[in-house]
Design an enzyme around this catalytic site. Structure first.
Site, short mmCIF file in Angstrom:
data_model
loop_
_atom_site.label_atom_id
_atom_site.label_comp_id
_atom_site.label_asym_id
_atom_site.label_seq_id
_atom_site.Cartn_x
_atom_site.Cartn_y
_atom_site.Cartn_z
N THR A 81 34.64 51.69 39.74
CA THR A 81 33.67 52.41 39.07
C THR A 81 33.12 53.53 39.94
OG1 THR A 81 33.49 50.67 37.80
CG2 THR A 81 31.60 51.96 37.75
N LYS A 141 32.63 55.74 32.03
CA LYS A 141 32.27 54.31 32.46
C LYS A 141 30.84 53.99 32.65
CE LYS A 141 32.83 50.38 34.12
NZ LYS A 141 33.34 49.14 33.63
N ARG A 199 22.91 49.55 11.15
CA ARG A 199 22.74 50.48 12.24
C ARG A 199 22.03 49.96 13.25
NH1 ARG A 199 23.34 52.95 7.64
NH2 ARG A 199 21.20 52.81 7.29
N CYS A 202 28.48 45.28 37.99
CA CYS A 202 28.46 46.41 37.10
C CYS A 202 27.32 46.74 36.43
CB CYS A 202 29.50 45.94 35.87
SG CYS A 202 30.96 45.66 36.57
N TYR A 210 26.14 34.63 37.82
CA TYR A 210 25.53 35.80 37.14
C TYR A 210 25.68 35.59 35.53
CZ TYR A 210 29.34 38.78 36.15
OH TYR A 210 30.34 39.30 35.77
N ARG A 245 27.46 37.28 42.55
CA ARG A 245 26.89 38.51 42.99
C ARG A 245 25.69 38.98 42.12
NH1 ARG A 245 32.16 41.95 43.55
NH2 ARG A 245 32.82 41.05 41.69
N1 LIG Z 1 33.77 42.52 38.85
C1 LIG Z 1 33.70 43.05 37.66
O1 LIG Z 1 33.35 42.53 36.46
C2 LIG Z 1 34.23 44.73 37.33
C3 LIG Z 1 34.20 45.14 36.26
C4 LIG Z 1 34.78 46.59 35.87
C5 LIG Z 1 34.87 47.35 37.15
N2 LIG Z 1 34.91 47.08 38.30
C6 LIG Z 1 34.74 47.62 39.37
O2 LIG Z 1 35.88 47.54 39.93
C7 LIG Z 1 35.56 47.67 41.52
C8 LIG Z 1 36.01 46.54 42.27
O3 LIG Z 1 35.41 45.36 41.94
P1 LIG Z 1 35.56 43.94 42.18
O4 LIG Z 1 34.59 43.35 41.49
O5 LIG Z 1 37.14 43.62 42.14
O6 LIG Z 1 35.28 43.98 43.74
P2 LIG Z 1 35.55 42.82 44.91
O7 LIG Z 1 34.64 42.81 45.85
O8 LIG Z 1 35.89 41.43 43.98
O9 LIG Z 1 37.15 43.26 45.43
C9 LIG Z 1 37.46 44.47 46.18
C10 LIG Z 1 38.44 44.08 47.07
O10 LIG Z 1 38.69 45.26 47.96
C11 LIG Z 1 38.97 45.00 49.35
N3 LIG Z 1 38.94 46.00 49.95
C12 LIG Z 1 37.75 46.76 50.33
N4 LIG Z 1 38.08 47.90 50.98
C13 LIG Z 1 39.33 47.89 51.16
C14 LIG Z 1 40.26 48.77 51.88
N5 LIG Z 1 39.71 49.85 52.54
N6 LIG Z 1 41.50 48.42 51.89
C15 LIG Z 1 41.92 47.18 51.51
N7 LIG Z 1 41.12 46.37 50.91
C16 LIG Z 1 39.73 46.72 50.72
C17 LIG Z 1 38.07 43.94 49.62
O11 LIG Z 1 38.41 42.90 50.57
C18 LIG Z 1 38.11 42.94 48.28
O12 LIG Z 1 38.94 41.96 48.27
C19 LIG Z 1 34.26 48.15 41.64
O13 LIG Z 1 34.10 49.48 41.65
C20 LIG Z 1 33.56 47.63 40.28
O14 LIG Z 1 32.35 48.22 40.18
C21 LIG Z 1 34.14 45.53 38.34
#
Ligand SMILES: NC(=O)c1ccc[n+]([C@@H]2O[C@H](COP(=O)([O-])OP(=O)(O)OC[C@H]3O[C@@H](n4cnc5c(N)ncnc54)[C@H](O)[C@@H]3O)[C@@H](O)[C@H]2O)c1
Length: 405
Positions: free
Chosen positions: A116, A198, A238, A252, A311, A319
């Site tokens: 996001t 988004k 509505r 999020c 949460y 988180r």
């Molecule tokens: N968790 C949710 O419910 C949700 C829902 C929709 C969107 N999102 C979005 O999705 C994205 C990811 O969120 P998440 O909850 O999966 O995060 P997360 O912290 O669970 O996972 C992120 C992963 O990325 C890895 N990482 C970070 N930098 C890296 C790099 N340079 N190279 C390789 N690996 C790397 C970390 O080690 C981690 O395992 C965010 O932008 C979040 O806002 C999350």
């Protein structure tokens, strides 16, 4: 082949889903322990249907590594926190991941940012990387994710999606990749519209929850039942008001709306106020608990316990959780002994005074603040015996000593 970068709550299920639907996938994460766990055949978090999906994907040949691959499509799903001071997006994880992709990507590859991001992030922070590296051959795409933890596997298949791309042909190509598993409608648009859409979706929910929270406070002062008011108001064709609660957590809803406040500080006033209202709720619940303690002559905080650390219900993600926010408020403003805490979904020690069984938790308690409506307790007030319940999620039903918001 697709290389999914970042195997957290979003990247892992996405990678597994694609692999289970005939796409050749390699999952990459720089966290060696996480990759080792996946390679040992274990998933890294609890989620309905995830283990089954994991086995299907393993049988279909998915592999996990810490190395970025040379392949035609990259999906970047790394964290996007906000800067607590200026409220703007912290794009450093996305920038670092995209830079590494550019080091290995072959000519003409597609780089999909699934994280996001605030509107304009690709133009401000990612496109310049392509220019610096002389890699204008790379096609940029934004494909935000909408799934909700607790129902991720179902929603990955059934939700509608948005794909933003510079040109329609690239957008359609990436849409057909997601269509390998997604049965929802996929809207193809430009990148900035996808980025904004988004963030707007999560902002809509934050604002609606803040409205419900404010109604809860008003109704309490006015002696009205907010749940009954919302239930009946929502019968209007509505009107669709969400439920009040002890605050908002996760990665999020308490995070993404700040991107708009950070980038448009003069304009996004309503959104700022909504976020502040939501962030006031954990402390509001604590004050409610202190009032109930006074009413019942409980002077010792160690006789009060907090049920729930995640949460939301039936997930293991803590988180930004309202309970953590509440503990911070307790330490900062209200003092007092640390309350005992229990969450059946959280096996590791996240906070002091955390216990790991219901029996140990309930021992010596006279009051419980039910911060999360896990299925373990939802609708089952008898599990807490005759203890006084503070029920900001409205999951305990009515009772003589059940206090709502
Ligand atoms: N968790 C949710 O419910 C949700 C829902 C929709 C969107 N999102 C979005 O999705 C994205 C990811 O969120 P998440 O909850 O999966 O995060 P997360 O912290 O669970 O996972 C992120 C992963 O990325 C890895 N990482 C970070 N930098 C890296 C790099 N340079 N190279 C390789 N690996 C790397 C970390 O080690 C981690 O395992 C965010 O932008 C979040 O806002 C999350």
């Amino acid at each position: 082949m697709v290389n999914v970068i970042g195997l957290g709550y979003i990247g892992l299920p996405t990678a597994l889903m694609m692999a289970s639907h005939g796409v050749e996938v390699v999952g990459t994460d720089y966290d060696e322990e996480l990759v080792a766990t996946l390679n040992a055949g274990k998933t890294t978090f609890k989620e309905e249907g995830l283990d089954e999906l994991f086995s299907t994907a393993l049988n279909a040949g998915i592999t996990f590594t810490t190395e970025y691959q040379s392949c035609d499509t990259y999906i970047v799903s790394v964290p996007t926190p906000y800067d607590k001071l200026d409220k703007k997006i912290d794009p450093s994880y996305v920038v670092a991941a995209c830079k590494t992709v550019l080091d290995v990507a072959p000519q003409g590859a597609t780089l999909v940012v699934e994280s996001t991001i605030s509107p304009n992030t690709i133009d401000r922070f990612v496109r310049p990387l392509l220019e610096e590296a002389g890699r204008q051959d790379i096609a940029l795409v934004h494909a935000p994710e909408r799934i909700i933890p607790g129902n991720m596997v179902y929603e990955l298949v059934h939700n509608n999606r948005t794909i933003g791309a510079d040109d329609v042909e690239v957008g359609e190509r990436v849409a057909s990749l997601y269509a390998s598993f997604c049965e929802g409608e996929i809207s193809v648009t430009d990148i900035r519209t996808a980025e904004m859409t988004k963030v707007v979706e999560n902002t809509f929910r934050a604002v609606n929850i803040a409205f419900a929270n404010e109604l809860a406070k008003v109704c309490r002062i006015g002696g009205m039942d907010v749940y009954e008011v919302i239930r009946i108001a929502n019968k209007h064709p509505r009107v669709n008001i969400l439920q009040p609660g002890p605050g908002v957590g996760g990665h999020c809803i308490p995070v993404d709306p700040w991107f708009l406040v950070g980038d448009y500080p003069e304009t996004a006033n309503f959104i700022r106020l909504a976020l502040q209202t939501n962030f006031s709720m954990p402390e509001y619940v604590l004050q409610r608990a202190y009032e109930a303690m006074k009413e019942h002559g409980i002077t010792d905080s160690s006789k009060v316990g907090i049920y729930g650390l995640t949460y939301k219900e039936d997930v293991d993600d803590v988180r930004e959780s309202p309970t953590l926010q509440m503990l911070e408020a307790q330490a900062e403003h209200l003092g007092g002994a640390q309350m005992k805490i229990y969450d059946p979904w959280v096996e590791t020690d996240v906070v002091p005074n955390q216990v790991h069984s219901m029996d140990e938790f309930l021992e010596g308690l006279e009051m419980v603040i039910v911060m999360v409506g896990h299925s373990q307790v939802k609708g089952k007030p008898e599990l807490f015996g005759n203890r006084i319940l503070i029920d900001p999620r409205n999951v305990m039903g009515k009772g003589k000593f059940v206090y709502k918001l």
